[in-house]
Motif scaffolding. Structure first.
Motif, PDB file in Angstrom:
ATOM      1  N   UNK A  35      42.308  -8.718  -3.306  1.00 36.84           N
ATOM      2  CA  UNK A  35      42.816  -9.485  -4.438  1.00 36.84           C
ATOM      3  C   UNK A  35      42.343 -10.926  -4.401  1.00 36.84           C
ATOM      4  N   UNK A  36      41.947 -11.418  -3.242  1.00 36.45           N
ATOM      5  CA  UNK A  36      41.494 -12.795  -3.095  1.00 36.45           C
ATOM      6  C   UNK A  36      40.051 -12.937  -3.545  1.00 36.45           C
ATOM      7  N   UNK A  37      39.213 -12.005  -3.129  1.00 36.77           N
ATOM      8  CA  UNK A  37      37.782 -12.095  -3.431  1.00 36.77           C
ATOM      9  C   UNK A  37      37.466 -11.567  -4.813  1.00 36.77           C
ATOM     10  N   UNK A  38      36.353 -12.027  -5.337  1.00 36.54           N
ATOM     11  CA  UNK A  38      35.892 -11.532  -6.625  1.00 36.54           C
ATOM     12  C   UNK A  38      34.922 -10.390  -6.422  1.00 36.54           C
ATOM     13  N   UNK A  39      34.175 -10.081  -7.466  1.00 38.51           N
ATOM     14  CA  UNK A  39      33.212  -8.985  -7.389  1.00 38.51           C
ATOM     15  C   UNK A  39      32.099  -9.271  -6.389  1.00 38.51           C
ATOM     16  N   UNK A  40      31.788 -10.563  -6.193  1.00 43.23           N
ATOM     17  CA  UNK A  40      30.727 -10.922  -5.259  1.00 43.23           C
ATOM     18  C   UNK A  40      31.118 -10.621  -3.817  1.00 43.23           C
ATOM     19  N   UNK A  41      32.394 -10.443  -3.551  1.00 45.51           N
ATOM     20  CA  UNK A  41      32.882 -10.150  -2.204  1.00 45.51           C
ATOM     21  C   UNK A  41      33.122  -8.655  -1.989  1.00 45.51           C
ATOM     22  N   UNK A  42      32.913  -7.867  -3.014  1.00 49.04           N
ATOM     23  CA  UNK A  42      33.218  -6.439  -2.924  1.00 49.04           C
ATOM     24  C   UNK A  42      32.425  -5.749  -1.822  1.00 49.04           C
ATOM     25  N   UNK A  43      31.150  -6.046  -1.714  1.00 45.73           N
ATOM     26  CA  UNK A  43      30.325  -5.428  -0.681  1.00 45.73           C
ATOM     27  C   UNK A  43      30.771  -5.838   0.717  1.00 45.73           C
ATOM     28  N   UNK A  44      31.057  -7.113   0.889  1.00 40.98           N
ATOM     29  CA  UNK A  44      31.499  -7.596   2.197  1.00 40.98           C
ATOM     30  C   UNK A  44      32.827  -6.957   2.593  1.00 40.98           C
ATOM     31  N   UNK A  45      33.739  -6.859   1.660  1.00 43.54           N
ATOM     32  CA  UNK A  45      35.038  -6.253   1.953  1.00 43.54           C
ATOM     33  C   UNK A  45      34.897  -4.769   2.267  1.00 43.54           C
ATOM     34  N   UNK A  46      33.990  -4.100   1.586  1.00 42.92           N
ATOM     35  CA  UNK A  46      33.746  -2.685   1.882  1.00 42.92           C
ATOM     36  C   UNK A  46      33.200  -2.515   3.289  1.00 42.92           C
ATOM     37  N   UNK A  47      32.294  -3.403   3.684  1.00 43.94           N
ATOM     38  CA  UNK A  47      31.735  -3.359   5.031  1.00 43.94           C
ATOM     39  C   UNK A  47      32.825  -3.603   6.069  1.00 43.94           C
ATOM     40  N   UNK A  48      33.675  -4.594   5.818  1.00 41.13           N
ATOM     41  CA  UNK A  48      34.756  -4.898   6.749  1.00 41.13           C
ATOM     42  C   UNK A  48      35.733  -3.738   6.870  1.00 41.13           C
ATOM     43  N   UNK A  49      36.018  -3.076   5.757  1.00 39.13           N
ATOM     44  CA  UNK A  49      36.915  -1.925   5.805  1.00 39.13           C
ATOM     45  C   UNK A  49      36.298  -0.811   6.640  1.00 39.13           C
ATOM     46  N   UNK A  50      35.000  -0.603   6.489  1.00 44.83           N
ATOM     47  CA  UNK A  50      34.313   0.404   7.293  1.00 44.83           C
ATOM     48  C   UNK A  50      34.375   0.085   8.775  1.00 44.83           C
ATOM     49  N   UNK A  51      34.180  -1.184   9.109  1.00 44.86           N
ATOM     50  CA  UNK A  51      34.276  -1.597  10.510  1.00 44.86           C
ATOM     51  C   UNK A  51      35.691  -1.406  11.041  1.00 44.86           C
TER      52      UNK A  51
END
Length: 55
Positions: A14-30
């Motif tokens: 909810x904090x990040x925008x669409x530009x952070x979606x990839x990074x958040x997906x990577x972090x969730x995978x980790x």
């Protein structure tokens, strides 16, 4: 601390925008990989993670 990670990491979506979606997906995978490794090694943190997810 493990419970805090389980409870608060979804708030990052909810904090990040669409530009952070990839990074958040990577972090969730980790995070998921760390949780799986903790379960395989019977680490005490694994039970905290499971309890934090309501399982």
């Amino acid at each position: 601390m493990g419970v805090a990670l389980v409870v608060f990491w979804p708030a990052l979506f909810f904090v990040g925008g669409n530009d952070r979606k990839e990074e958040l997906s990577r972090l969730k995978g980790e995070y998921d990989a760390l949780e799986q490794a903790a379960n395989q090694k019977n680490c005490p943190v694994a039970s905290e993670l499971k309890a934090g997810r309501g399982g």
